[in-house]
Design an enzyme around this catalytic site. Structure first.
Site, PDB file in Angstrom:
ATOM      1  N   ASN A 111       0.850  -1.191   0.000  1.00 21.80           N
ATOM      2  CA  ASN A 111       0.000   0.000   0.000  1.00 21.80           C
ATOM      3  C   ASN A 111       0.886   1.242   0.000  1.00 21.80           C
ATOM      4  O   ASN A 111       2.030   1.190   0.466  1.00 21.80           O
ATOM      5  CB  ASN A 111      -0.889   0.018   1.251  1.00 21.80           C
ATOM      6  CG  ASN A 111      -1.859   1.185   1.251  1.00 21.80           C
ATOM      7  OD1 ASN A 111      -2.421   1.545   0.200  1.00 21.80           O
ATOM      8  ND2 ASN A 111      -2.061   1.798   2.408  1.00 21.80           N
ATOM      9  N   HIS A 113       0.641   5.190   1.407  1.00 20.33           N
ATOM     10  CA  HIS A 113      -0.171   6.028   2.290  1.00 20.33           C
ATOM     11  C   HIS A 113       0.473   7.409   2.371  1.00 20.33           C
ATOM     12  O   HIS A 113       1.687   7.521   2.603  1.00 20.33           O
ATOM     13  CB  HIS A 113      -0.258   5.403   3.686  1.00 20.33           C
ATOM     14  CG  HIS A 113      -1.095   6.227   4.623  1.00 20.33           C
ATOM     15  ND1 HIS A 113      -2.470   6.250   4.550  1.00 20.33           N
ATOM     16  CD2 HIS A 113      -0.752   7.075   5.615  1.00 20.33           C
ATOM     17  CE1 HIS A 113      -2.938   7.078   5.471  1.00 20.33           C
ATOM     18  NE2 HIS A 113      -1.926   7.590   6.131  1.00 20.33           N
ATOM     19  N   SER A 140       4.531   7.002   2.455  1.00 18.51           N
ATOM     20  CA  SER A 140       5.143   5.738   2.882  1.00 18.51           C
ATOM     21  C   SER A 140       4.592   4.585   2.045  1.00 18.51           C
ATOM     22  O   SER A 140       3.375   4.468   1.872  1.00 18.51           O
ATOM     23  CB  SER A 140       4.783   5.428   4.344  1.00 18.51           C
ATOM     24  OG  SER A 140       5.081   6.504   5.196  1.00 18.51           O
ATOM     25  N   LEU A 148      -4.800  -1.008  10.306  1.00 20.74           N
ATOM     26  CA  LEU A 148      -4.991   0.022   9.285  1.00 20.74           C
ATOM     27  C   LEU A 148      -3.755   0.916   9.171  1.00 20.74           C
ATOM     28  O   LEU A 148      -3.353   1.549  10.157  1.00 20.74           O
ATOM     29  CB  LEU A 148      -6.224   0.876   9.620  1.00 20.74           C
ATOM     30  CG  LEU A 148      -6.491   2.037   8.661  1.00 20.74           C
ATOM     31  CD1 LEU A 148      -6.863   1.537   7.282  1.00 20.74           C
ATOM     32  CD2 LEU A 148      -7.555   2.969   9.211  1.00 20.74           C
ATOM     33  N   ASP A 149      -3.166   0.947   7.979  1.00 18.80           N
ATOM     34  CA  ASP A 149      -1.957   1.751   7.717  1.00 18.80           C
ATOM     35  C   ASP A 149      -0.849   1.439   8.728  1.00 18.80           C
ATOM     36  O   ASP A 149      -0.008   2.299   9.020  1.00 18.80           O
ATOM     37  CB  ASP A 149      -2.282   3.260   7.737  1.00 18.80           C
ATOM     38  CG  ASP A 149      -3.347   3.637   6.714  1.00 18.80           C
ATOM     39  OD1 ASP A 149      -3.357   3.035   5.628  1.00 18.80           O
ATOM     40  OD2 ASP A 149      -4.157   4.523   7.011  1.00 18.80           O
TER      41      ASP A 149
HETATM   42  C1  GAR Z   1      -2.415   8.819  -3.060  1.00 24.50           C
HETATM   43  O1  GAR Z   1      -1.902  10.012  -2.524  1.00 24.50           O
HETATM   44  C2  GAR Z   1      -2.294   7.700  -2.039  1.00 24.50           C
HETATM   45  O2  GAR Z   1      -1.194   7.831  -1.193  1.00 24.50           O
HETATM   46  C3  GAR Z   1      -3.573   7.875  -1.271  1.00 24.50           C
HETATM   47  O3  GAR Z   1      -4.534   8.203  -2.213  1.00 24.50           O
HETATM   48  C4  GAR Z   1      -3.914   8.916  -3.287  1.00 24.50           C
HETATM   49  C5  GAR Z   1      -4.329   8.242  -4.554  1.00 24.50           C
HETATM   50  O4  GAR Z   1      -3.926   8.986  -5.673  1.00 24.50           O
HETATM   51  N1  GAR Z   1      -3.903   6.671  -0.559  1.00 24.50           N
HETATM   52  C6  GAR Z   1      -4.516   6.673   0.613  1.00 24.50           C
HETATM   53  O5  GAR Z   1      -4.880   7.679   1.188  1.00 24.50           O
HETATM   54  C7  GAR Z   1      -4.714   5.302   1.209  1.00 24.50           C
HETATM   55  N2  GAR Z   1      -4.939   5.377   2.606  1.00 24.50           N
HETATM   56  P1  GAR Z   1      -4.002   8.345  -7.123  1.00 24.50           P
HETATM   57  O6  GAR Z   1      -5.403   7.736  -7.279  1.00 24.50           O
HETATM   58  O7  GAR Z   1      -3.796   9.503  -8.041  1.00 24.50           O
HETATM   59  O8  GAR Z   1      -2.936   7.300  -7.220  1.00 24.50           O
END
Ligand code: GAR
Length: 216
Positions: A111, A113, A140, A148-149
């Site tokens: 993942n 985050h 990260s 979670l995370d």
């Molecule tokens: C990214 O910034 C990712 O880190 C975050 O969502 C965005 C997706 O962008 N993920 C989370 O928050 C997961 N907990 P993208 O759809 O343009 O790749």
């Protein structure tokens, strides 16, 4: 070096810029693998358009049509297994996964985050960094565990936080870094350089510190 290409399934919920970065890195052979399927839980996700443009099979499994988390996760697992992946990459996938789902794919699930974990798990990470007047923020990549995370970090990237930043400014600055570090880590997993064992991340057999490979 692992010679055979790994099969990658990407899970998304939204824009898909990280999915795009991984697809591009596979095309350039910067990742020793290929994206064999993209699955979204949101029908309107732009990521589905990205998959179509790259001729990657995709499907939407709308979580809202399921009675509970377990039945959604079972259907998701069926769609994943049909693609016979070696690696499953969460790229902006905004669903909490059941313990059973995580256990099934433990060590194969990555993942990204948008925070310097263990800081700011959950949502609203950019605004929380601004509200706390942090001077730095970041992202990260971590193995997914049931917390979670909370899975062990493999690699982080830091960005500065400027005084007049909005959450959107910061999100964009973080995304630039995400597009660099996520393909790198996916490639490490494809080449079996990283592994998850006893809730710790390892790189070439060495246990990684809490903030991952690029620790200060
Ligand atoms: C990214 O910034 C990712 O880190 C975050 O969502 C965005 C997706 O962008 N993920 C989370 O928050 C997961 N907990 P993208 O759809 O343009 O790749």
């Amino acid at each position: 070096m692992v010679s055979s290409q790994k099969r990658i399934v990407i899970l998304v919920s939204g824009n898909g810029s990280n999915a795009q970065a991984i697809i591009d890195a596979c095309a350039k052979k910067a990742i020793n693998g290929s994206v064999v399927k993209l699955i979204s839980n949101v029908q309107s996700a732009h990521a589905l358009t990205i998959a179509a443009k790259s001729n990657i099979p995709s499907t939407c499994i709308d979580h809202k049509t399921f009675q509970d988390r377990d039945s959604f996760d079972m259907s998701l697992a069926q769609a994943i297994d049909a693609a016979q992946p070696d690696i499953i990459v969460l790229a902006g996938f905004m669903r909490i996964l059941s313990h059973a789902f995580v256990a099934k794919y433990l060590g194969k699930l990555l993942n990204i985050h948008p925070s310097l974990l263990p800081k700011y798990t959950g949502l609203g990470t950019h605004q929380r960094a601004i509200d706390n007047e942090d001077s730095e923020h970041g992202t990260s990549v971590h193995f997914v565990t049931p917390e979670l995370d909370g899975g062990p970090v493999v690699l982080q990237a830091k960005v500065p936080v400027f005084e007049d930043d909005t959450a959107d400014d910061l999100a964009l600055r973080v995304l630039v870094q995400e597009h660099k570090i996520y393909p790198l880590v996916v490639n490490w997993l494809c080449n079996e350089r990283i592994a998850l064992s006893n809730k710790k991340a390892f790189f070439d057999g060495q246990e990684l510190p809490e903030c991952g490979y690029a620790s200060d």
